[in-house]
Design a protein around this motif. Sequence first.
Motif, PDB file in Angstrom:
ATOM      1  N   VAL A 196     -43.488 -60.816  28.450  1.00 54.33           N
ATOM      2  CA  VAL A 196     -42.797 -61.049  29.725  1.00 54.33           C
ATOM      3  C   VAL A 196     -43.778 -60.921  30.878  1.00 54.33           C
ATOM      4  CG1 VAL A 196     -40.566 -60.270  28.865  1.00 54.33           C
ATOM      5  CG2 VAL A 196     -42.096 -58.629  29.944  1.00 54.33           C
ATOM      6  N   GLU A 197     -43.552 -61.671  31.926  1.00 55.67           N
ATOM      7  CA  GLU A 197     -44.371 -61.548  33.124  1.00 55.67           C
ATOM      8  C   GLU A 197     -44.055 -60.221  33.801  1.00 55.67           C
ATOM      9  OE1 GLU A 197     -43.183 -64.202  36.369  1.00 55.67           O
ATOM     10  OE2 GLU A 197     -41.538 -64.860  35.076  1.00 55.67           O
ATOM     11  N   PRO A 198     -44.978 -59.680  34.574  1.00 59.95           N
ATOM     12  CA  PRO A 198     -44.754 -58.365  35.183  1.00 59.95           C
ATOM     13  C   PRO A 198     -43.454 -58.244  35.965  1.00 59.95           C
ATOM     14  CG  PRO A 198     -47.040 -58.992  35.443  1.00 59.95           C
ATOM     15  CD  PRO A 198     -46.335 -60.188  34.849  1.00 59.95           C
ATOM     16  N   SER A 199     -43.084 -59.297  36.691  1.00 55.53           N
ATOM     17  CA  SER A 199     -41.876 -59.209  37.529  1.00 55.53           C
ATOM     18  C   SER A 199     -40.598 -59.063  36.713  1.00 55.53           C
ATOM     19  CB  SER A 199     -41.779 -60.441  38.432  1.00 55.53           C
ATOM     20  OG  SER A 199     -41.675 -61.624  37.657  1.00 55.53           O
ATOM     21  N   ARG A 200     -40.677 -59.297  35.396  1.00 56.38           N
ATOM     22  CA  ARG A 200     -39.493 -59.164  34.550  1.00 56.38           C
ATOM     23  C   ARG A 200     -39.519 -57.900  33.687  1.00 56.38           C
ATOM     24  NH1 ARG A 200     -36.032 -63.106  34.139  1.00 56.38           N
ATOM     25  NH2 ARG A 200     -35.402 -62.515  32.036  1.00 56.38           N
ATOM     26  N   LEU A 201     -40.500 -57.043  33.892  1.00 54.51           N
ATOM     27  CA  LEU A 201     -40.527 -55.772  33.177  1.00 54.51           C
ATOM     28  C   LEU A 201     -39.324 -54.913  33.571  1.00 54.51           C
ATOM     29  CD1 LEU A 201     -44.316 -54.871  33.489  1.00 54.51           C
ATOM     30  CD2 LEU A 201     -43.097 -55.388  31.350  1.00 54.51           C
ATOM     31  N   TYR A 202     -38.765 -54.242  32.599  1.00 57.49           N
ATOM     32  CA  TYR A 202     -37.606 -53.360  32.800  1.00 57.49           C
ATOM     33  C   TYR A 202     -36.453 -54.102  33.476  1.00 57.49           C
ATOM     34  CZ  TYR A 202     -35.237 -48.831  33.524  1.00 57.49           C
ATOM     35  OH  TYR A 202     -34.348 -47.778  33.497  1.00 57.49           O
ATOM     36  N   MET A 203     -36.313 -55.383  33.156  1.00 56.64           N
ATOM     37  CA  MET A 203     -35.262 -56.210  33.749  1.00 56.64           C
ATOM     38  C   MET A 203     -33.895 -55.646  33.389  1.00 56.64           C
ATOM     39  SD  MET A 203     -34.558 -58.707  35.665  1.00 56.64           S
ATOM     40  CE  MET A 203     -36.092 -59.575  35.860  1.00 56.64           C
ATOM     41  N   ASP A 204     -33.023 -55.515  34.387  1.00 56.66           N
ATOM     42  CA  ASP A 204     -31.659 -54.992  34.229  1.00 56.66           C
ATOM     43  C   ASP A 204     -31.629 -53.537  33.806  1.00 56.66           C
ATOM     44  OD1 ASP A 204     -30.612 -57.560  34.808  1.00 56.66           O
ATOM     45  OD2 ASP A 204     -30.828 -58.155  32.714  1.00 56.66           O
ATOM     46  N   GLY A 205     -32.771 -52.842  33.922  1.00 53.07           N
ATOM     47  CA  GLY A 205     -32.809 -51.425  33.568  1.00 53.07           C
ATOM     48  C   GLY A 205     -32.120 -50.565  34.607  1.00 53.07           C
ATOM     49  N   LEU A 206     -31.696 -49.386  34.178  1.00 53.68           N
ATOM     50  CA  LEU A 206     -31.027 -48.445  35.072  1.00 53.68           C
ATOM     51  C   LEU A 206     -31.960 -48.014  36.195  1.00 53.68           C
ATOM     52  CD1 LEU A 206     -28.344 -46.834  35.368  1.00 53.68           C
ATOM     53  CD2 LEU A 206     -29.448 -44.999  34.053  1.00 53.68           C
ATOM     54  N   ASN A 207     -31.459 -48.017  37.421  1.00 56.53           N
ATOM     55  CA  ASN A 207     -32.252 -47.646  38.600  1.00 56.53           C
ATOM     56  C   ASN A 207     -33.550 -48.461  38.692  1.00 56.53           C
ATOM     57  OD1 ASN A 207     -30.433 -45.656  39.492  1.00 56.53           O
ATOM     58  ND2 ASN A 207     -31.330 -44.142  38.106  1.00 56.53           N
ATOM     59  N   ALA A 265     -39.792 -45.506  32.616  1.00 55.77           N
ATOM     60  CA  ALA A 265     -39.787 -46.243  33.884  1.00 55.77           C
ATOM     61  C   ALA A 265     -39.975 -45.315  35.079  1.00 55.77           C
ATOM     62  CB  ALA A 265     -38.490 -47.033  34.018  1.00 55.77           C
ATOM     63  N   MET A 266     -39.371 -44.128  35.006  1.00 60.20           N
ATOM     64  CA  MET A 266     -39.385 -43.234  36.152  1.00 60.20           C
ATOM     65  C   MET A 266     -40.729 -42.543  36.370  1.00 60.20           C
ATOM     66  SD  MET A 266     -36.528 -43.677  37.628  1.00 60.20           S
ATOM     67  CE  MET A 266     -36.705 -45.387  37.081  1.00 60.20           C
ATOM     68  N   ILE A 267     -41.589 -42.505  35.353  1.00 61.84           N
ATOM     69  CA  ILE A 267     -42.882 -41.842  35.552  1.00 61.84           C
ATOM     70  C   ILE A 267     -44.056 -42.815  35.624  1.00 61.84           C
ATOM     71  CG2 ILE A 267     -42.079 -39.772  34.365  1.00 61.84           C
ATOM     72  CD1 ILE A 267     -43.868 -40.554  32.020  1.00 61.84           C
ATOM     73  N   LEU A 268     -43.839 -44.087  35.276  1.00 61.90           N
ATOM     74  CA  LEU A 268     -44.955 -45.035  35.193  1.00 61.90           C
ATOM     75  C   LEU A 268     -45.684 -45.205  36.523  1.00 61.90           C
ATOM     76  CD1 LEU A 268     -43.688 -47.846  32.799  1.00 61.90           C
ATOM     77  CD2 LEU A 268     -45.684 -46.397  32.510  1.00 61.90           C
ATOM     78  N   GLY A 269     -44.940 -45.316  37.612  1.00 65.35           N
ATOM     79  CA  GLY A 269     -45.568 -45.535  38.905  1.00 65.35           C
ATOM     80  C   GLY A 269     -46.535 -44.416  39.260  1.00 65.35           C
ATOM     81  N   ARG A 270     -46.049 -43.168  39.181  1.00 65.97           N
ATOM     82  CA  ARG A 270     -46.894 -42.024  39.541  1.00 65.97           C
ATOM     83  C   ARG A 270     -48.050 -41.868  38.559  1.00 65.97           C
ATOM     84  NH1 ARG A 270     -44.675 -37.071  39.263  1.00 65.97           N
ATOM     85  NH2 ARG A 270     -46.305 -36.333  40.665  1.00 65.97           N
ATOM     86  N   LEU A 271     -47.775 -42.068  37.268  1.00 62.06           N
ATOM     87  CA  LEU A 271     -48.817 -41.904  36.259  1.00 62.06           C
ATOM     88  C   LEU A 271     -49.951 -42.908  36.457  1.00 62.06           C
ATOM     89  CD1 LEU A 271     -49.932 -40.689  33.605  1.00 62.06           C
ATOM     90  CD2 LEU A 271     -48.548 -42.392  32.377  1.00 62.06           C
ATOM     91  N   PHE A 272     -49.592 -44.183  36.621  1.00 64.55           N
ATOM     92  CA  PHE A 272     -50.633 -45.204  36.718  1.00 64.55           C
ATOM     93  C   PHE A 272     -51.326 -45.197  38.079  1.00 64.55           C
ATOM     94  CE2 PHE A 272     -49.078 -46.567  32.712  1.00 64.55           C
ATOM     95  CZ  PHE A 272     -50.142 -47.250  32.129  1.00 64.55           C
ATOM     96  N   THR A 273     -50.655 -44.720  39.098  1.00 64.45           N
ATOM     97  CA  THR A 273     -51.354 -44.505  40.361  1.00 64.45           C
ATOM     98  C   THR A 273     -52.501 -43.533  40.155  1.00 64.45           C
ATOM     99  OG1 THR A 273     -49.395 -44.934  41.725  1.00 64.45           O
ATOM    100  CG2 THR A 273     -51.145 -43.610  42.717  1.00 64.45           C
ATOM    101  N   GLN A 278     -34.589 -50.458  40.811  1.00 63.37           N
ATOM    102  CA  GLN A 278     -35.193 -50.530  42.138  1.00 63.37           C
ATOM    103  C   GLN A 278     -36.283 -49.460  42.307  1.00 63.37           C
ATOM    104  OE1 GLN A 278     -32.148 -49.588  41.485  1.00 63.37           O
ATOM    105  NE2 GLN A 278     -31.700 -47.645  42.519  1.00 63.37           N
ATOM    106  N   LEU A 279     -36.160 -48.354  41.581  1.00 68.47           N
ATOM    107  CA  LEU A 279     -37.171 -47.303  41.644  1.00 68.47           C
ATOM    108  C   LEU A 279     -38.428 -47.676  40.868  1.00 68.47           C
ATOM    109  CD1 LEU A 279     -34.865 -44.176  41.140  1.00 68.47           C
ATOM    110  CD2 LEU A 279     -35.670 -45.178  43.287  1.00 68.47           C
ATOM    111  N   PHE A 280     -38.309 -48.703  40.025  1.00 65.08           N
ATOM    112  CA  PHE A 280     -39.421 -49.148  39.184  1.00 65.08           C
ATOM    113  C   PHE A 280     -40.236 -50.254  39.855  1.00 65.08           C
ATOM    114  CE2 PHE A 280     -40.977 -51.934  35.673  1.00 65.08           C
ATOM    115  CZ  PHE A 280     -41.786 -51.008  35.009  1.00 65.08           C
ATOM    116  N   LEU A 281     -39.635 -50.917  40.835  1.00 64.03           N
ATOM    117  CA  LEU A 281     -40.275 -52.078  41.450  1.00 64.03           C
ATOM    118  C   LEU A 281     -41.633 -51.773  42.078  1.00 64.03           C
ATOM    119  CD1 LEU A 281     -37.160 -53.851  43.027  1.00 64.03           C
ATOM    120  CD2 LEU A 281     -38.308 -54.330  40.850  1.00 64.03           C
ATOM    121  N   PRO A 282     -41.827 -50.601  42.709  1.00 58.03           N
ATOM    122  CA  PRO A 282     -43.169 -50.320  43.247  1.00 58.03           C
ATOM    123  C   PRO A 282     -44.253 -50.308  42.172  1.00 58.03           C
ATOM    124  CG  PRO A 282     -41.555 -48.859  44.240  1.00 58.03           C
ATOM    125  CD  PRO A 282     -40.847 -49.590  43.132  1.00 58.03           C
ATOM    126  N   PHE A 283     -43.907 -49.893  40.965  1.00 59.82           N
ATOM    127  CA  PHE A 283     -44.890 -49.925  39.880  1.00 59.82           C
ATOM    128  C   PHE A 283     -45.309 -51.358  39.581  1.00 59.82           C
ATOM    129  CE2 PHE A 283     -45.555 -50.787  35.343  1.00 59.82           C
ATOM    130  CZ  PHE A 283     -46.765 -50.119  35.170  1.00 59.82           C
TER     131      PHE A 283
END
Length: 385
Positions: free
Chosen positions: A182-193, A159-167, A195-200
């Motif tokens: 699952v729909e994109p908005s439910r990816l990593y649902m209830d995962g730790l931190n 989760a922590m590297i996906l945003g930078r990697l896919f950018t 909020q840092l994943f939401l930009p991805f």
Amino acid sequence: MELPVNRAMSARYDALIASGEITEDPVQREAVYQLDLLNTRLAETRLASKKSSLGWLFANKKNQLWAKVEGLYMWGGVGRGKTMLMDLFYEVTVIRRKRRVHFHEFMTDVHERIHAHRQAHKRGEVKGDDPIPPVAEQISEETRLLLFDEFSVTDIADAMILGRLFTQLFERGVVVVATSNVEPSRLYMDGLNRQLFLPFIEMLKSRVEILHLDSPTDYRLEKLAGAPVYVTPLGSDADTQMDEIFSKLTHGMKPHSEELENKGRLIPVPAVASGAARFTFDDLCMQPLGASDYLRIANAYSTIFLDNVPVLSRARRNEAKRFINLIDTLYDNGIKLVISAEAEPQDLYVGEDGTEAFEFDRTASRLIEMRSEAYLAGDNREIHA
């Protein structure tokens, strides 16, 4: 004769309908239409890139052309045809530099590349301590089209590297097609931190078309309805029945082999098609596999075919223990099982003493339940297509 690019998917889909392998579904038809549009766009971009290609001078311009192509994210419940559609698209797409991979395997590969870069940096072999840009560059040089089966994010390291990697990947013109439960908005649902994943998630939504396969019909269940999912006794008739069920469930598509990674080891999968994997008893129970390996398999496929299960006894306690663990894992994860065995479930273990004899009572009970309509109709899987 080669089919026109703009209707290659439609032609393959129509052929499956005409052959009786599948029935017409308006939701699937919309997905076919979207995939035909994508394939056409890919073909046009590929041609434009070739025409503008003058070596390194236009390398960045070519990436900009590809970066304008939006991918596709298909999500929906089990048995709605996501994997079948991905099979068809992989067959007909004009792109040669394509890679189809389970998302878990892809991220394992990414972590290995990141580690290799960091080690090379320590040795002074490469400049720059940020591994993401060079890893993205490697992937984009190898692959223009990434096709993900079972897009699912459960690991914080991913989760922590996906945003930078896919950018970086999108900037380099990599196009993504994915299936998910699952729909994109439910990816990593209830995962730790999270909020840092939401930009991805927002970036993903901006780079791919989102398509919900919300058909009310579970076609996998429909294909298995009335089929003898527990075939006994063993022999040529059983082999023929297993072949027929596998072909019916996978729409007659040619299976391929692949490997699953688990904790640094590879699990060979002899035959895969349309989300179903086929093994023999020897493949899964004669090899040094454990519960985590069986869970890895359950996480990758929604239907398992298991051929040639023999009657077991205390003399084969290791194989019996693995078989018990395998069935427990498949049962706990709601995986549909089609099996050929030497005897009925209650007669698959001979012997009244030992731990295996006691545990096999539960296994026999689960095997009986797994052939029931109620179990086959269950849809308790959250992340697999």
